[in-house]
Design a protein around this motif. Structure first.
Motif, PDB file in Angstrom:
ATOM      1  N   ARG A 123       3.365 -13.568  -1.871  1.00 45.09           N
ATOM      2  CA  ARG A 123       2.762 -12.264  -2.112  1.00 45.09           C
ATOM      3  C   ARG A 123       2.159 -12.117  -3.496  1.00 45.09           C
ATOM      4  NH1 ARG A 123       7.010  -7.364  -1.598  1.00 45.09           N
ATOM      5  NH2 ARG A 123       8.133  -7.492  -3.564  1.00 45.09           N
ATOM      6  N   VAL A 124       1.163 -11.224  -3.542  1.00 46.70           N
ATOM      7  CA  VAL A 124       0.493 -10.919  -4.797  1.00 46.70           C
ATOM      8  C   VAL A 124       0.788  -9.456  -5.117  1.00 46.70           C
ATOM      9  CG1 VAL A 124      -1.707 -10.346  -3.629  1.00 46.70           C
ATOM     10  CG2 VAL A 124      -1.711 -10.942  -6.057  1.00 46.70           C
ATOM     11  N   ARG A 125       1.044  -9.204  -6.408  1.00 48.66           N
ATOM     12  CA  ARG A 125       1.347  -7.839  -6.843  1.00 48.66           C
ATOM     13  C   ARG A 125       0.231  -7.353  -7.755  1.00 48.66           C
ATOM     14  NH1 ARG A 125       6.035  -4.244  -7.641  1.00 48.66           N
ATOM     15  NH2 ARG A 125       7.452  -5.615  -6.517  1.00 48.66           N
ATOM     16  N   CYS A 126      -0.253  -6.141  -7.470  1.00 49.06           N
ATOM     17  CA  CYS A 126      -1.355  -5.553  -8.229  1.00 49.06           C
ATOM     18  C   CYS A 126      -0.972  -5.364  -9.701  1.00 49.06           C
ATOM     19  CB  CYS A 126      -1.710  -4.203  -7.589  1.00 49.06           C
ATOM     20  SG  CYS A 126      -2.909  -3.256  -8.536  1.00 49.06           S
TER      21      CYS A 126
ATOM     22  N   HIS B  75      -0.659  -0.898 -10.583  1.00 47.46           N
ATOM     23  CA  HIS B  75       0.376   0.037 -10.123  1.00 47.46           C
ATOM     24  C   HIS B  75       1.422  -0.586  -9.204  1.00 47.46           C
ATOM     25  CE1 HIS B  75      -3.402   2.466 -10.833  1.00 47.46           C
ATOM     26  NE2 HIS B  75      -2.598   2.855 -11.793  1.00 47.46           N
ATOM     27  N   GLY B  76       1.395  -1.921  -9.096  1.00 46.72           N
ATOM     28  CA  GLY B  76       2.500  -2.606  -8.442  1.00 46.72           C
ATOM     29  C   GLY B  76       2.453  -2.750  -6.933  1.00 46.72           C
ATOM     30  N   SER B  77       1.358  -2.349  -6.265  1.00 47.69           N
ATOM     31  CA  SER B  77       1.260  -2.574  -4.808  1.00 47.69           C
ATOM     32  C   SER B  77       1.353  -4.078  -4.532  1.00 47.69           C
ATOM     33  CB  SER B  77      -0.076  -2.075  -4.260  1.00 47.69           C
ATOM     34  OG  SER B  77      -0.232  -0.703  -4.481  1.00 47.69           O
ATOM     35  N   CYS B  78       1.971  -4.448  -3.399  1.00 45.36           N
ATOM     36  CA  CYS B  78       2.100  -5.867  -3.048  1.00 45.36           C
ATOM     37  C   CYS B  78       1.465  -6.145  -1.690  1.00 45.36           C
ATOM     38  CB  CYS B  78       3.574  -6.270  -2.966  1.00 45.36           C
ATOM     39  SG  CYS B  78       4.416  -6.190  -4.552  1.00 45.36           S
ATOM     40  N   PHE B  79       0.879  -7.334  -1.575  1.00 44.00           N
ATOM     41  CA  PHE B  79       0.221  -7.753  -0.335  1.00 44.00           C
ATOM     42  C   PHE B  79       0.635  -9.183   0.012  1.00 44.00           C
ATOM     43  CE2 PHE B  79      -2.393  -4.685  -2.542  1.00 44.00           C
ATOM     44  CZ  PHE B  79      -2.705  -3.768  -1.552  1.00 44.00           C
ATOM     45  N   ASN B  80       0.773  -9.449   1.306  1.00 47.81           N
ATOM     46  CA  ASN B  80       1.049 -10.800   1.773  1.00 47.81           C
ATOM     47  C   ASN B  80      -0.232 -11.624   1.649  1.00 47.81           C
ATOM     48  OD1 ASN B  80       1.111 -13.027   3.817  1.00 47.81           O
ATOM     49  ND2 ASN B  80       3.186 -12.254   4.106  1.00 47.81           N
ATOM     50  N   VAL B  81      -0.158 -12.773   0.979  1.00 49.16           N
ATOM     51  CA  VAL B  81      -1.384 -13.528   0.709  1.00 49.16           C
ATOM     52  C   VAL B  81      -1.944 -14.193   1.971  1.00 49.16           C
ATOM     53  CG1 VAL B  81      -0.863 -13.948  -1.726  1.00 49.16           C
ATOM     54  CG2 VAL B  81      -0.130 -15.629  -0.020  1.00 49.16           C
ATOM     55  N   HIS B  82      -1.096 -14.388   2.993  1.00 47.45           N
ATOM     56  CA  HIS B  82      -1.570 -15.040   4.221  1.00 47.45           C
ATOM     57  C   HIS B  82      -2.179 -14.052   5.215  1.00 47.45           C
ATOM     58  CE1 HIS B  82       0.211 -18.641   2.715  1.00 47.45           C
ATOM     59  NE2 HIS B  82       1.454 -18.232   2.877  1.00 47.45           N
ATOM     60  N   THR B  83      -1.652 -12.819   5.238  1.00 39.66           N
ATOM     61  CA  THR B  83      -2.103 -11.842   6.248  1.00 39.66           C
ATOM     62  C   THR B  83      -2.872 -10.662   5.658  1.00 39.66           C
ATOM     63  OG1 THR B  83      -0.075 -10.539   6.050  1.00 39.66           O
ATOM     64  CG2 THR B  83      -0.065 -12.338   7.657  1.00 39.66           C
TER      65      THR B  83
ATOM     66  N   ASP C 219      -1.365  -8.084   4.679  1.00 40.03           N
ATOM     67  CA  ASP C 219      -0.562  -6.893   4.977  1.00 40.03           C
ATOM     68  C   ASP C 219       0.101  -6.322   3.715  1.00 40.03           C
ATOM     69  OD1 ASP C 219      -1.223  -7.068   7.605  1.00 40.03           O
ATOM     70  OD2 ASP C 219       0.751  -7.719   8.331  1.00 40.03           O
ATOM     71  N   LEU C 220       0.152  -5.007   3.672  1.00 40.78           N
ATOM     72  CA  LEU C 220       0.802  -4.307   2.565  1.00 40.78           C
ATOM     73  C   LEU C 220       2.313  -4.554   2.628  1.00 40.78           C
ATOM     74  CD1 LEU C 220       0.320  -2.000   0.333  1.00 40.78           C
ATOM     75  CD2 LEU C 220       1.153  -0.452   2.097  1.00 40.78           C
ATOM     76  N   GLU C 221       2.915  -4.916   1.492  1.00 35.96           N
ATOM     77  CA  GLU C 221       4.367  -5.131   1.463  1.00 35.96           C
ATOM     78  C   GLU C 221       5.082  -4.212   0.475  1.00 35.96           C
ATOM     79  OE1 GLU C 221       5.419  -9.256   1.036  1.00 35.96           O
ATOM     80  OE2 GLU C 221       4.562  -9.783   2.991  1.00 35.96           O
ATOM     81  N   GLU C 222       4.344  -3.555  -0.395  1.00 41.35           N
ATOM     82  CA  GLU C 222       4.963  -2.570  -1.291  1.00 41.35           C
ATOM     83  C   GLU C 222       3.929  -1.536  -1.683  1.00 41.35           C
ATOM     84  OE1 GLU C 222       7.237  -0.498  -2.323  1.00 41.35           O
ATOM     85  OE2 GLU C 222       8.585  -2.095  -2.984  1.00 41.35           O
ATOM     86  N   TYR C 223       4.358  -0.278  -1.740  1.00 48.41           N
ATOM     87  CA  TYR C 223       3.499   0.841  -2.129  1.00 48.41           C
ATOM     88  C   TYR C 223       3.286   0.788  -3.645  1.00 48.41           C
ATOM     89  CZ  TYR C 223       5.028   2.325   2.502  1.00 48.41           C
ATOM     90  OH  TYR C 223       5.291   2.371   3.845  1.00 48.41           O
TER      91      TYR C 223
END
Length: 545
Positions: free
Chosen positions: A79-82, A85-93, A95-99
């Protein structure tokens, strides 16, 4: 920056059409090592290329929250974290993983040929930077009803998660406000705001996914035996499962003169607009050095004719960011001609013709004021629960466990009203009014309503904007005993690491991206950051850009 999509959104179903594709060579296979990422261009469109677990992936590079470049963020595992403001996304899909983001990222095809990396983008989705996760709708004949009290971050993420998980019953969200859920974090930062520009979702969205929203309606009582809620218009609604997320409201001053005109508190977009209008060209007094108070003071520096801030502690943010950063924030505002009276408080408000004229302080100082803004904290909106069986604290917050259950079956609580065990603080019971935590709690509520047992383990992340500079914060620093500083306070470029029991428990940063996101990710994965590591000169673990 508004939270509405700048160039349209797509839903999951849109992105699967294999119609015309645009394919370009973006790099050599050897250009990225495992655990690295970079921005590449396909058709003048920024794409985030990552290599994780030996696999190349490509997703949108703009965070769906406020558009930050994710390539400048922090990558760890899948995952990559912004950085902002800390939003997280799955690098393969994607998909959002953290608000705090609420949408997923488009995902693109990658293939490797002759040691070259190719990325293919569907032309139809080229301009779309957000993807709404696949959601179901109500299923005819399913009568199971989930009632969401409150129209904020927790309720919205609960409703969306229920539909993403294919809940087919009825969802009713009830709010006393006259607006659909909106981004409250913007109110103290851009005060002349159009309500429409900060809506999280539009009415079509709620219609499309069968989420009923009842505006201008307030709960008066809850009967957990009968499973009903009575509202201020006399109506009664039964529920199968209930989320209590009615949040908090601004506290007033308990002093003579509080009923005079031109005394403002910030709770809604309409309040924000009124403050903007009333303060332009006026002498403004602000009581309270909370995040909201300081942001409002900052916003008004080029609008009001004078600004005076009254604080009860020695420094702003004394108990949250600590006195060192508190002193810096004060200096930033003093440079913009804001006056501070600290270790002081208001004892009386005097008026003329029914409007504020001056404010009397405990120290004896009398300050002229045409507008008085009160930002001294909040109190819970929980009066309607007084006669229910729902357990509350002495300060009227609602107690929940790590699944966001209250003591009553089928009744959950999330958001600013919840007193909950924080995983990274050894499950200490705390209450924090952070936007991203409210969103995370709403999701946990939904999963546990559906018997998908899930514990809350999000790491708090918030930010504050002062004179155009953003201070980011992660973790839970209460009770810290030491501060380790990287960079310089004087240069306004620093990372502060808060230490307790020989380990890092929180971090705050200014112009030091993506360091705060790096700390958040370390805290989230449970990998301890020791005091020795914090003090070391090796900063490679922060992936500084």
């Amino acid at each position: 920056m508004s939270t509405k999509p700048s160039r349209g959104e797509l839903t999951d179903s849109d992105s699967e059409n294999p119609s015309e594709e645009l394919t370009e060579v973006v790099c050599l296979e050897s250009d990225l090592q495992d655990g690295q990422m970079m921005e590449v261009e396909v058709g003048h469109h920024g794409v985030l290329l990552t290599r994780s677990g030996g696999k190349y992936s490509a997703i949108g590079n703009q965070c769906t929250h406020y558009g930050a470049p994710l390539s400048k963020g922090f990558i760890s595992g899948n995952r990559v974290r912004c950085p902002w403001h800390g939003s997280c996304f799955n690098v393969h899909t994607g998909d959002l993983e953290e608000y705090p983001g609420i949408d997923c990222l488009p995902c693109h095809k990658v293939h490797i040929q002759n040691s070259k990396v190719y990325v293919s983008i569907n032309k139809k989705t080229l301009r779309q930077e957000k993807r709404i996760k696949r959601m179901g709708t109500a299923v005819p004949g399913v009568t199971h009803t989930v009632l969401l009290l409150g129209g904020g971050a927790a309720s919205l993420s609960c409703a969306e998660t229920l539909r993403q998980e294919n809940f087919g019953g009825r969802i009713i969200m009830v709010t006393r406000e006259d607006l659909l859920p909106y981004d409250k974090t913007r109110l103290s930062k851009v005060m002349n705001v159009e309500s429409d520009s900060i809506l999280m979702r539009r009415m079509e969205f709620f219609h499309q996914y069968d989420i009923e929203v009842w505006l201008r309606k307030e709960a008066l009582s809850v009967d957990t035996d009968k499973k009903t809620v009575t509202f201020d218009d006399g109506s009664v609604q039964s529920y199968d499962q209930l989320l209590i997320s009615t949040g908090c409201r601004a506290k007033g001053l308990d002093v003579p003169g509080m009923n005079l005109g031109n005394i403002k508190m910030l709770e809604t977009p309409e309040d924000a607009r009124q403050i903007h209008a009333a303060c332009t060209g006026s002498d403004v007094v602000l009581v309270g050095t909370s995040f909201v108070g300081m942001e409002v003071a900052s916003y008004l520096t080029d609008k009001a004719s004078s600004i005076t801030v009254i604080g009860s502690s020695e420094m702003p943010y004394q108990n949250t960011l600590g006195p060192e950063i508190g002193k810096l924030t004060m200096t930033m505002l003093i440079e913009r001609n804001v006056k501070f009276y600290m270790n002081d408080s208001v004892t009386e408000i005097r008026g003329v013709n029914g409007k504020v004229k001056e404010v009397v302080l405990k120290s004896g100082k009398v300050i002229p004021a045409e507008v008085l803004i009160v930002g001294i904290g909040t109190m819970p909106n929980s009066e309607y629960l007084k006669d229910s069986k729902i357990q509350m604290t002495s300060k009227n917050f609602v107690k929940v466990d790590k699944y966001m259950h209250t003591n009553v079956p089928d009744v959950f609580c999330g958001g600013d009203l919840a007193m909950f065990p924080l995983a990274i603080a050894k499950n200490r019971m705390i209450n924090i009014g952070h936007w991203q935590m409210a969103q995370a709690q709403g999701r946990i509520v939904a999963l546990n309503m559906l018997n998908k047992t899930t514990e809350l383990n999000s790491v708090p992340f918030y930010w504050t904007v002062l004179v155009g500079k953003t201070i980011r914060y992660t973790g839970y620093g209460e009770g810290y005993t030491e501060l380790v500083i990287k960079g310089q306070f004087e240069d306004r470029k620093f990372l502060a690491l808060y230490i307790k029991d020989e380990e890092v428990i929180a971090a705050a940063g200014l112009n030091f991206d993506p360091a705060v996101s790096a700390v958040a990710e370390r805290l989230a994965t449970g990998k301890v950051i020791t005091k020795d590591e914090a003090q070391s000169d090796d900063l490679s673990w922060l992936q500084l850009s």
